[in-house]
Design a protein around this motif. Structure first.
Motif, PDB file in Angstrom:
ATOM      1  N   ARG A  56      27.433  44.784  35.893  1.00 23.99           N
ATOM      2  CA  ARG A  56      28.862  45.045  35.889  1.00 23.99           C
ATOM      3  C   ARG A  56      29.171  45.888  34.652  1.00 23.99           C
ATOM      4  NH1 ARG A  56      32.980  40.014  35.672  1.00 23.99           N
ATOM      5  NH2 ARG A  56      31.933  39.676  33.673  1.00 23.99           N
ATOM      6  N   THR A  73      29.885  50.546  42.785  1.00 24.71           N
ATOM      7  CA  THR A  73      31.087  50.216  43.553  1.00 24.71           C
ATOM      8  C   THR A  73      32.206  49.957  42.560  1.00 24.71           C
ATOM      9  OG1 THR A  73      29.905  49.205  45.407  1.00 24.71           O
ATOM     10  CG2 THR A  73      32.203  48.554  45.089  1.00 24.71           C
ATOM     11  N   ARG A  74      33.262  50.738  42.671  1.00 27.50           N
ATOM     12  CA  ARG A  74      34.416  50.527  41.795  1.00 27.50           C
ATOM     13  C   ARG A  74      35.351  49.527  42.452  1.00 27.50           C
ATOM     14  NH1 ARG A  74      36.420  53.008  37.424  1.00 27.50           N
ATOM     15  NH2 ARG A  74      34.866  54.665  37.636  1.00 27.50           N
ATOM     16  N   HIS A  97      34.211  52.298  46.834  1.00 27.20           N
ATOM     17  CA  HIS A  97      35.464  51.857  46.235  1.00 27.20           C
ATOM     18  C   HIS A  97      36.012  50.693  47.045  1.00 27.20           C
ATOM     19  CE1 HIS A  97      35.736  55.555  43.786  1.00 27.20           C
ATOM     20  NE2 HIS A  97      35.236  56.148  44.840  1.00 27.20           N
ATOM     21  N   SER A 135      37.879  43.258  38.020  1.00 28.43           N
ATOM     22  CA  SER A 135      37.933  44.705  38.212  1.00 28.43           C
ATOM     23  C   SER A 135      36.924  45.375  37.284  1.00 28.43           C
ATOM     24  CB  SER A 135      39.341  45.231  37.926  1.00 28.43           C
ATOM     25  OG  SER A 135      40.279  44.682  38.833  1.00 28.43           O
ATOM     26  N   VAL A 158      33.183  48.367  37.542  1.00 23.19           N
ATOM     27  CA  VAL A 158      32.215  49.067  38.381  1.00 23.19           C
ATOM     28  C   VAL A 158      30.961  48.211  38.443  1.00 23.19           C
ATOM     29  CG1 VAL A 158      30.887  51.160  38.749  1.00 23.19           C
ATOM     30  CG2 VAL A 158      33.148  51.303  37.695  1.00 23.19           C
ATOM     31  N   THR A 179      32.317  47.548  32.334  1.00 23.42           N
ATOM     32  CA  THR A 179      33.723  47.694  31.983  1.00 23.42           C
ATOM     33  C   THR A 179      33.824  48.364  30.625  1.00 23.42           C
ATOM     34  OG1 THR A 179      33.815  45.542  30.878  1.00 23.42           O
ATOM     35  CG2 THR A 179      34.375  45.581  33.220  1.00 23.42           C
ATOM     36  N   ASN A 225      31.383  58.854  36.683  1.00 20.86           N
ATOM     37  CA  ASN A 225      31.416  58.357  38.067  1.00 20.86           C
ATOM     38  C   ASN A 225      30.028  58.329  38.715  1.00 20.86           C
ATOM     39  OD1 ASN A 225      34.307  58.109  38.024  1.00 20.86           O
ATOM     40  ND2 ASN A 225      34.388  60.339  38.194  1.00 20.86           N
ATOM     41  N   THR A 236      38.677  47.162  42.337  1.00 22.05           N
ATOM     42  CA  THR A 236      39.986  46.934  41.743  1.00 22.05           C
ATOM     43  C   THR A 236      40.609  45.730  42.427  1.00 22.05           C
ATOM     44  OG1 THR A 236      40.289  49.298  41.330  1.00 22.05           O
ATOM     45  CG2 THR A 236      42.253  47.897  41.246  1.00 22.05           C
TER      46      THR A 236
END
Lengths: 115, 110
Positions: free
Chosen positions: A36, A110-111, A10, A87, A89, A38, B41, A113
């Motif tokens: 990526r 990896t998230r 994160h 933003s 993942v 979203t 997740n 933000t």
């Protein structure tokens, strides 16, 4: 095998900051992919490497994004400067390219933000 | 040009019933086709792939997929769904490079 390792898991940062995402491929794999994900755009291929050489970077959104693979054990994806629309993942995946039958193995992601 | 389409955003099925998640593709030459699953997740996990040979491919967790060349389809199937199968499923086609579909969310109700 530990699988594909990504760090950090994160990341929270402010707009304008540099962000570096890291990936350690599965030992013996010779292809590496950065994706990526979203909600709006789904899963997008950003760039992929074969034998440490970038083969197709047509998915890299703009010059703010860059990726390197200095050796077979490590790759980075850098965003400089970061923007809120980045933003997402980010996934790293690796494969042993055997002809065209390569199966990709994904890291946990990896998230990111960007505030 | 190559492409892959998953026409359903979501598939709902009752536990114990058979499930099908649809995928159609377009690619020059012989298609190499894959199914991946993504749990919350987590990264995508490989389920199965078609390279050549038998049109019915068996994979992990009891899943199978049927390759149909004339319909350019590669639908994912399972005879009896489990609640734990609820996840996001991606179809992918390998031509010059691997292209993933938009994903189909499978919801299995107990």
């Amino acid at each position: 095998d530990a699988g594909v390792i990504q760090s950090p898991r994160h990341e929270v940062t402010e707009m304008g900051q540099e962000v570096t995402l890291r990936c350690k491929p599965i030992s013996g794999h010779n292809s590496l992919f950065w994706y990526r994900q979203t909600m709006m755009r789904g899963l997008e291929l950003l760039i992929y490497f074969n034998n440490n050489v970038p083969i197709d970077d047509s998915g890299m959104p703009e010059d703010r994004f860059s990726a390197k693979m200095p050796n077979a054990s490590f790759s980075t994806l850098k965003i400089q400067p970061s923007e809120p629309r980045d933003s997402a993942v980010y996934f790293c995946a690796t494969a042993y390219r055997e002809g065209s039958t390569d199966t990709q193995y994904f890291g946990p992601g990896t998230r990111l933000t960007v505030l | 040009a190559q492409s892959v389409a998953q026409p359903e955003d979501q598939v709902n099925v009752a536990e114990g019933n058979p499930l099908t998640v649809k995928c159609t593709y377009s690619v020059s030459g012989n298609p190499y086709l894959f199914w991946y699953v993504q749990y919350p997740n987590r990264g995508l996990q490989f389920l199965l792939k078609y390279i050549t040979g038998d049109n019915l491919v068996k994979g992990s967790y009891g899943f199978e997929a049927e390759f149909n060349k004339s319909q350019t389809s590669f639908h994912l199937k399972k005879p009896s769904a489990l609640v734990s199968d609820s996840a996001l499923y991606f179809c992918a086609v390998r031509g010059f490079k691997t292209i993933f579909g938009a994903g189909t969310r499978l919801f299995v109700k107990a």
